[in-house]
Enzyme design. Sequence first.
Site, PDB file in Angstrom:
ATOM      1  CG  ASP A  32      -3.733   8.437   2.829  1.00 22.72           C
ATOM      2  OD1 ASP A  32      -3.100   8.439   1.760  1.00 22.72           O
ATOM      3  OD2 ASP A  32      -4.486   9.364   3.176  1.00 22.72           O
ATOM      4  CB  SER A  76      -6.226  11.612   0.658  1.00 20.24           C
ATOM      5  OG  SER A  76      -5.000  10.935   0.632  1.00 20.24           O
ATOM      6  CB  THR A 130      -8.755   9.903   4.862  1.00 20.06           C
ATOM      7  OG1 THR A 130      -7.747   9.972   3.857  1.00 20.06           O
ATOM      8  CG2 THR A 130      -9.472   8.582   4.779  1.00 20.06           C
ATOM      9  CD  GLU A 245      -6.268   8.473   6.760  1.00 17.24           C
ATOM     10  OE1 GLU A 245      -5.917   8.737   5.608  1.00 17.24           O
ATOM     11  OE2 GLU A 245      -6.389   9.344   7.646  1.00 17.24           O
ATOM     12  CG  ASP A 250      -0.136   9.608   1.413  1.00 17.25           C
ATOM     13  OD1 ASP A 250       0.015   9.267   0.234  1.00 17.25           O
ATOM     14  OD2 ASP A 250      -0.246  10.795   1.775  1.00 17.25           O
ATOM     15  CG  HIS A 254       3.769  11.851  -0.179  1.00 20.01           C
ATOM     16  ND1 HIS A 254       3.555  12.166  -1.497  1.00 20.01           N
ATOM     17  CD2 HIS A 254       2.538  11.706   0.366  1.00 20.01           C
ATOM     18  CE1 HIS A 254       2.246  12.204  -1.746  1.00 20.01           C
ATOM     19  NE2 HIS A 254       1.612  11.930  -0.627  1.00 20.01           N
ATOM     20  CG  ASP A 292      -6.046   7.147   0.169  1.00 12.82           C
ATOM     21  OD1 ASP A 292      -5.098   6.329   0.127  1.00 12.82           O
ATOM     22  OD2 ASP A 292      -5.949   8.252   0.739  1.00 12.82           O
ATOM     23  CG  HIS A 293      -3.809   7.513  -3.181  1.00 14.24           C
ATOM     24  ND1 HIS A 293      -2.510   7.532  -2.684  1.00 14.24           N
ATOM     25  CD2 HIS A 293      -4.482   8.453  -2.486  1.00 14.24           C
ATOM     26  CE1 HIS A 293      -2.426   8.457  -1.747  1.00 14.24           C
ATOM     27  NE2 HIS A 293      -3.610   9.034  -1.594  1.00 14.24           N
TER      28      HIS A 293
END
Length: 428
Positions: A32, A76, A130, A245, A250, A254, A292-293
């Site tokens: 993620d 996500s 996810t 995952e 992620d 952030h 996912d990104h």
Amino acid sequence: MLIACFSFQQSFTIDTFALDSFPSNIILFIGDGMGLEQIYFGQLVEFGFTNSSSILSFPYTTTVSTVNIDGTTTDSAAAATAISTGVKTTNGRIATNWNAKMDLTTILEIAQQNGYVTGLVATCHLTHATPAAFAAHDSSRGHYQEIAADFSQTNVSVMLGGGYEEKYIGHYISEFEAWGYEFVQNKTALASVADTPVLGLFTGGSFPPLNTMLENSTIPTLSEMTIKAFDLLNSTEQPFFLMIEGSQIDWAGHDNDQIYLAHQIIEFENAVRYAKTLAEQNSDWQVLVTADHETGGFSVEDYSFQTTIPLDNDSFTEKLNKRTARAQEVEVDWSTGGHTNTEVILAGIGPFTDQILDADHHIDTYSIMRQAIDGETDPIGSGFYKGHLPLYVKFLIGLASAAMIGTGSYFILKNIIKMKRKGNRKMA
Ligand SMILES: [Zn+2]
């Protein structure tokens, strides 16, 4: 064949991975928020200047677009839905189409329909976007209770992650147990699980950052959960689908926190390495790695290492400290505290993974997995989204359907009788 697992306190072993080449076992890794620079950063910290990242050394590798159906930056939920169902959707949706009027059948569900056993592993609470997009259907990623309710009905054989608090899965644990699930809450209990189905929830919410976890933690690592999931799913002697995952790459993005990031990406790398090694020895394993990104607009600017790389025989604490020190010795840049549209990796080994070279978007990942299950590629929508209609509406719909079928049958029957009588008269 006997494959010994490496570098863990519990020594799990896995044997007899001999399945026919079709259908394949499918192992999907999702990092993620994991952009290419994040992977490169992890490699620098853990291995130095050798090309030792297992994520970067699959036989087939490309980059894919992550944009959602609106052509904008994905979250996500929309990204996981695109991967799990082959359909682009709007942000926030959990395996439903853009206006949440249609349930989309997930690759996990298709695998189950084809005789697979399935598993979900994550370091967040499992009701997070996810994992949710593989075994639930909802208009919103925030509907944790509805997602947990879907989970409890979905028959996923191995579910390992966080979320035993009431607001996540806690309220439904007794339902899982009623279905025959063994519920475990710590690493030791997980190690002694011998059979499926199992629900392992090791934290109330999501796991703490790895760099704050101690050696004697009761929470398993992503690699330990991955190995146990393989062990349990493989022991069923059915083909299996497993999604793993790396949830907090992620969150480090952030937070624009490079130390948090280093530990999360290296642990993800460890889990991938293990699966890749098995796939290299078992030609019917399909292993895919994607994200996912990207999160944070992260880039490696410069580095000057004073600390040596972590070694296999270093203690837990030595490894932890070296990773932290080396992460700090890399000069990095972050352009945002949010997600970006940067393309992400899609890498793989095993059946149908040569198609990675033609992949453009997450939805192609679905097709590659789907082909390994039943040879098909197209998404499946179930037409009418009735997941969370009130019970009385479902009852009325059922009643109306029954009435229509009943009336139809009556007229057909009446005509058959009529025709029969006519026929009889003619014969007479
Ligand atoms: Zn995020």
